[in-house]
Scaffold this motif. Sequence first.
Motif, PDB file in Angstrom:
ATOM      1  N   ILE A   1       0.868  -1.175   0.000  1.00  0.00           N
ATOM      2  CA  ILE A   1       0.000   0.000   0.000  1.00  0.00           C
ATOM      3  C   ILE A   1       0.903   1.222   0.000  1.00  0.00           C
ATOM      4  O   ILE A   1       1.609   1.485   0.973  1.00  0.00           O
ATOM      5  CB  ILE A   1      -0.927  -0.004   1.228  1.00  0.00           C
ATOM      6  N   PRO A   2       0.881   1.969  -1.134  1.00  0.00           N
ATOM      7  CA  PRO A   2       1.775   3.131  -1.211  1.00  0.00           C
ATOM      8  C   PRO A   2       1.341   4.223  -0.240  1.00  0.00           C
ATOM      9  O   PRO A   2       0.241   4.745  -0.328  1.00  0.00           O
ATOM     10  CB  PRO A   2       1.655   3.588  -2.668  1.00  0.00           C
ATOM     11  N   SER A   3       2.183   4.483   0.704  1.00  0.00           N
ATOM     12  CA  SER A   3       1.966   5.549   1.682  1.00  0.00           C
ATOM     13  C   SER A   3       3.325   5.865   2.273  1.00  0.00           C
ATOM     14  O   SER A   3       4.326   5.279   1.895  1.00  0.00           O
ATOM     15  CB  SER A   3       0.975   5.101   2.761  1.00  0.00           C
ATOM     16  N   THR A   4       3.359   6.785   3.200  1.00  0.00           N
ATOM     17  CA  THR A   4       4.612   7.094   3.859  1.00  0.00           C
ATOM     18  C   THR A   4       4.453   6.814   5.336  1.00  0.00           C
ATOM     19  O   THR A   4       3.677   7.485   5.981  1.00  0.00           O
ATOM     20  CB  THR A   4       5.005   8.568   3.650  1.00  0.00           C
ATOM     21  N   PRO A   5       5.108   5.830   5.890  1.00  0.00           N
ATOM     22  CA  PRO A   5       5.931   4.822   5.219  1.00  0.00           C
ATOM     23  C   PRO A   5       5.061   3.817   4.464  1.00  0.00           C
ATOM     24  O   PRO A   5       3.857   3.723   4.685  1.00  0.00           O
ATOM     25  CB  PRO A   5       6.667   4.147   6.374  1.00  0.00           C
ATOM     26  N   VAL A   6       5.691   3.036   3.616  1.00  0.00           N
ATOM     27  CA  VAL A   6       4.991   2.013   2.834  1.00  0.00           C
ATOM     28  C   VAL A   6       4.398   0.975   3.787  1.00  0.00           C
ATOM     29  O   VAL A   6       5.037   0.560   4.743  1.00  0.00           O
ATOM     30  CB  VAL A   6       5.959   1.335   1.836  1.00  0.00           C
ATOM     31  N   VAL A   7       3.169   0.582   3.528  1.00  0.00           N
ATOM     32  CA  VAL A   7       2.488  -0.424   4.345  1.00  0.00           C
ATOM     33  C   VAL A   7       2.362  -1.701   3.515  1.00  0.00           C
ATOM     34  O   VAL A   7       1.974  -1.651   2.348  1.00  0.00           O
ATOM     35  CB  VAL A   7       1.091   0.071   4.772  1.00  0.00           C
ATOM     36  N   ILE A   8       2.711  -2.814   4.116  1.00  0.00           N
ATOM     37  CA  ILE A   8       2.576  -4.108   3.446  1.00  0.00           C
ATOM     38  C   ILE A   8       1.614  -4.959   4.260  1.00  0.00           C
ATOM     39  O   ILE A   8       1.798  -5.136   5.466  1.00  0.00           O
ATOM     40  CB  ILE A   8       3.931  -4.818   3.297  1.00  0.00           C
TER      41      ILE A   8
END
Length: 101
Positions: A68-75
Amino acid sequence: MKPSNVCPRFEKAIQIVSQRWTGLIVYLLLSRPQRFNEIQGSIGISGKVLSDRLKDLEQEGIVERTVIPSTPVVIEYSLTKKGAAMEPVINQIESWSREWI
């Protein structure tokens, strides 16, 4: 030694399910997708072993890894259709364990 009468598919299924931590990982993911740290915290498994097991389950088509593109990246990890099909088996093991273990 006589040849095995066990179906190769059954043998492969038992091999997958009997790997250490696999049943617990699938059990946890039945309820909802989860992040790596959630899984790790729930079952108390080392990061390396969990990473290896999740990779194995991905290769078998049981678990899906979503970035999941976000800051930080979520997996997140979730069960595929193939993985979710294990629910009746996992539920039966849970039921058996409540009665006999």
